[in-house]
Design a protein around this motif. Structure first.
Motif, PDB file in Angstrom:
ATOM      1  N   ALA A  37       0.836  -1.185   0.039  1.00  0.00           N
ATOM      2  CA  ALA A  37      -0.133   0.006  -0.030  1.00  0.00           C
ATOM      3  C   ALA A  37       0.744   1.384   0.079  1.00  0.00           C
ATOM      4  O   ALA A  37       0.553   2.303  -0.595  1.00  0.00           O
ATOM      5  CB  ALA A  37      -1.140  -0.056   1.195  1.00  0.00           C
TER       6      ALA A  37
ATOM      7  N   GLU B  28      -6.839  -6.672  -4.676  1.00  0.00           N
ATOM      8  CA  GLU B  28      -6.947  -5.109  -4.725  1.00  0.00           C
ATOM      9  C   GLU B  28      -5.869  -4.781  -6.115  1.00  0.00           C
ATOM     10  O   GLU B  28      -4.781  -5.306  -6.212  1.00  0.00           O
ATOM     11  CB  GLU B  28      -6.378  -4.565  -3.514  1.00  0.00           C
ATOM     12  N   CYS B  30      -6.093  -0.858  -7.609  1.00  0.00           N
ATOM     13  CA  CYS B  30      -5.923   0.298  -7.393  1.00  0.00           C
ATOM     14  C   CYS B  30      -5.688   0.722  -5.856  1.00  0.00           C
ATOM     15  O   CYS B  30      -4.734   1.713  -5.780  1.00  0.00           O
ATOM     16  CB  CYS B  30      -6.950   1.440  -7.848  1.00  0.00           C
ATOM     17  N   THR B  31      -5.910   0.155  -5.051  1.00  0.00           N
ATOM     18  CA  THR B  31      -5.540   0.507  -3.505  1.00  0.00           C
ATOM     19  C   THR B  31      -4.318  -0.402  -2.974  1.00  0.00           C
ATOM     20  O   THR B  31      -3.820   0.134  -2.047  1.00  0.00           O
ATOM     21  CB  THR B  31      -6.907  -0.084  -2.826  1.00  0.00           C
ATOM     22  N   LEU B  34      -4.225  -1.663   0.454  1.00  0.00           N
ATOM     23  CA  LEU B  34      -4.772  -0.740   1.589  1.00  0.00           C
ATOM     24  C   LEU B  34      -6.058  -1.261   2.218  1.00  0.00           C
ATOM     25  O   LEU B  34      -6.230  -1.010   3.450  1.00  0.00           O
ATOM     26  CB  LEU B  34      -5.044   0.708   0.982  1.00  0.00           C
ATOM     27  N   CYS B 102     -11.381  -4.575  -5.874  1.00  0.00           N
ATOM     28  CA  CYS B 102     -11.229  -3.318  -6.637  1.00  0.00           C
ATOM     29  C   CYS B 102     -10.368  -3.055  -7.707  1.00  0.00           C
ATOM     30  O   CYS B 102      -9.340  -3.478  -7.667  1.00  0.00           O
ATOM     31  CB  CYS B 102     -11.298  -1.982  -5.759  1.00  0.00           C
ATOM     32  N   ALA B 106      -6.518   5.325 -10.107  1.00  0.00           N
ATOM     33  CA  ALA B 106      -6.358   6.057  -8.929  1.00  0.00           C
ATOM     34  C   ALA B 106      -5.673   7.832  -9.349  1.00  0.00           C
ATOM     35  O   ALA B 106      -5.758   8.623  -8.658  1.00  0.00           O
ATOM     36  CB  ALA B 106      -5.413   5.412  -8.030  1.00  0.00           C
ATOM     37  N   ARG B 146      -7.880   6.715  -3.402  1.00  0.00           N
ATOM     38  CA  ARG B 146      -7.776   5.095  -2.930  1.00  0.00           C
ATOM     39  C   ARG B 146      -8.437   5.080  -1.484  1.00  0.00           C
ATOM     40  O   ARG B 146      -9.165   4.225  -1.108  1.00  0.00           O
ATOM     41  CB  ARG B 146      -6.162   5.217  -2.600  1.00  0.00           C
ATOM     42  N   THR B 149     -12.022   4.608  -2.077  1.00  0.00           N
ATOM     43  CA  THR B 149     -12.294   3.063  -2.507  1.00  0.00           C
ATOM     44  C   THR B 149     -12.287   2.250  -1.190  1.00  0.00           C
ATOM     45  O   THR B 149     -13.114   1.177  -1.317  1.00  0.00           O
ATOM     46  CB  THR B 149     -11.077   2.346  -3.528  1.00  0.00           C
ATOM     47  N   VAL B 150     -11.270   2.260  -0.410  1.00  0.00           N
ATOM     48  CA  VAL B 150     -11.323   1.406   0.896  1.00  0.00           C
ATOM     49  C   VAL B 150     -12.489   1.634   1.576  1.00  0.00           C
ATOM     50  O   VAL B 150     -13.310   0.434   2.061  1.00  0.00           O
ATOM     51  CB  VAL B 150     -10.198   1.891   1.830  1.00  0.00           C
TER      52      VAL B 150
END
Lengths: 159, 159
Positions: A37, B28, B30-31, B34, B102, B106, B146, B149-150
């Protein structure tokens, strides 16, 4: 979402690996995805970061990065040989040049006399080079132990 | 290392899934880890969180969670069917009850008229239930997209 000092460190790791034309993967237990991350918080990280394995359970460590059941049984998940196998497994399975791994006791539970809260093994595997494993005992609470692990892993990435 | 609101949300997700006796995995893009990092920031998360796949490259999406090459070619990585395949692949490969995925843009680069910065597809696969895919266009910079999104993925986990 992440502290500026961590992002600066991630930027330096990406710039160094990018200049070397090297790709990276992670295999994380106690940090649970926080190393990946931090790296992917930086725009353009996709030229270096290919994949990450969050191997939180022992089953995931075996299935996703090829940690040996016998090694888990003999040494426990928080151990030098498991950190080594995680990094080497991530390197091979993701087909990258550098892989970082960590396994530790983030706390507050799970500690013992042998393996106290804060004990973390961090490994770096690199194509064509011996794998390095570091043993740390980080002070502080769960968040502090995880943050210190991310910082140490990012240092080891380009060491 | 992570904002208190995110940690509160993660705590609620873990409590809900734990009460149901359900296990979780993430996939995951784009994250970049995270979502898993937020969940594992909470002590005791190992009773629910088994594994996470950070499938940053297309190669990783195919190899790690079984996204179809043909789907990537037809729809692109940032698409409803890829988010769906990531969640369903993570569910199957990690052998869990619930999987979140996801894939998005981003930013700041990578946007287009069709797929602007902030476009994110979030999916939840669940054993014995239809997979849900949400389409969002989140405002703000890379960190904001991000973080949003989380938050949306954690909401969807227990929806």
């Amino acid at each position: 979402m992440l502290p500026e000092a961590t992002l600066d460190q991630a930027r330096q790791v990406l710039a160094t690996l990018d200049a070397r034309g090297e790709s990276l993967a992670t295999a994380e237990s106690c940090t649970g995805g926080l190393i990946a991350a931090a790296l992917t918080a930086i725009a353009g990280s996709s030229s270096v970061v290919m994949a990450g394995f969050v191997t939180y359970s022992n089953t995931a460590k075996v299935a996703m990065v090829g940690v040996q059941e016998a090694t888990l049984a003999a040494h426990g998940a928080v151990s030098d040989p498991v950190a080594r196998q995680m990094a080497e497994g991530a390197l091979a399975r993701a087909g990258v040049d550098v892989a970082l791994s960590c396994t530790g006791v983030a706390g507050p539970g799970g500690g013992s006399a042998d393996k106290p809260v804060g004990l973390v093994f961090i490994a770096r595997a690199r194509r064509g080079a011996p794998t390095i494993v570091e043993r740390h005992v980080f002070p502080g609470d769960r968040a502090a132990v995880r943050a210190a692990t991310v910082a140490a892993a990012l240092r080891l990435a380009v060491d």
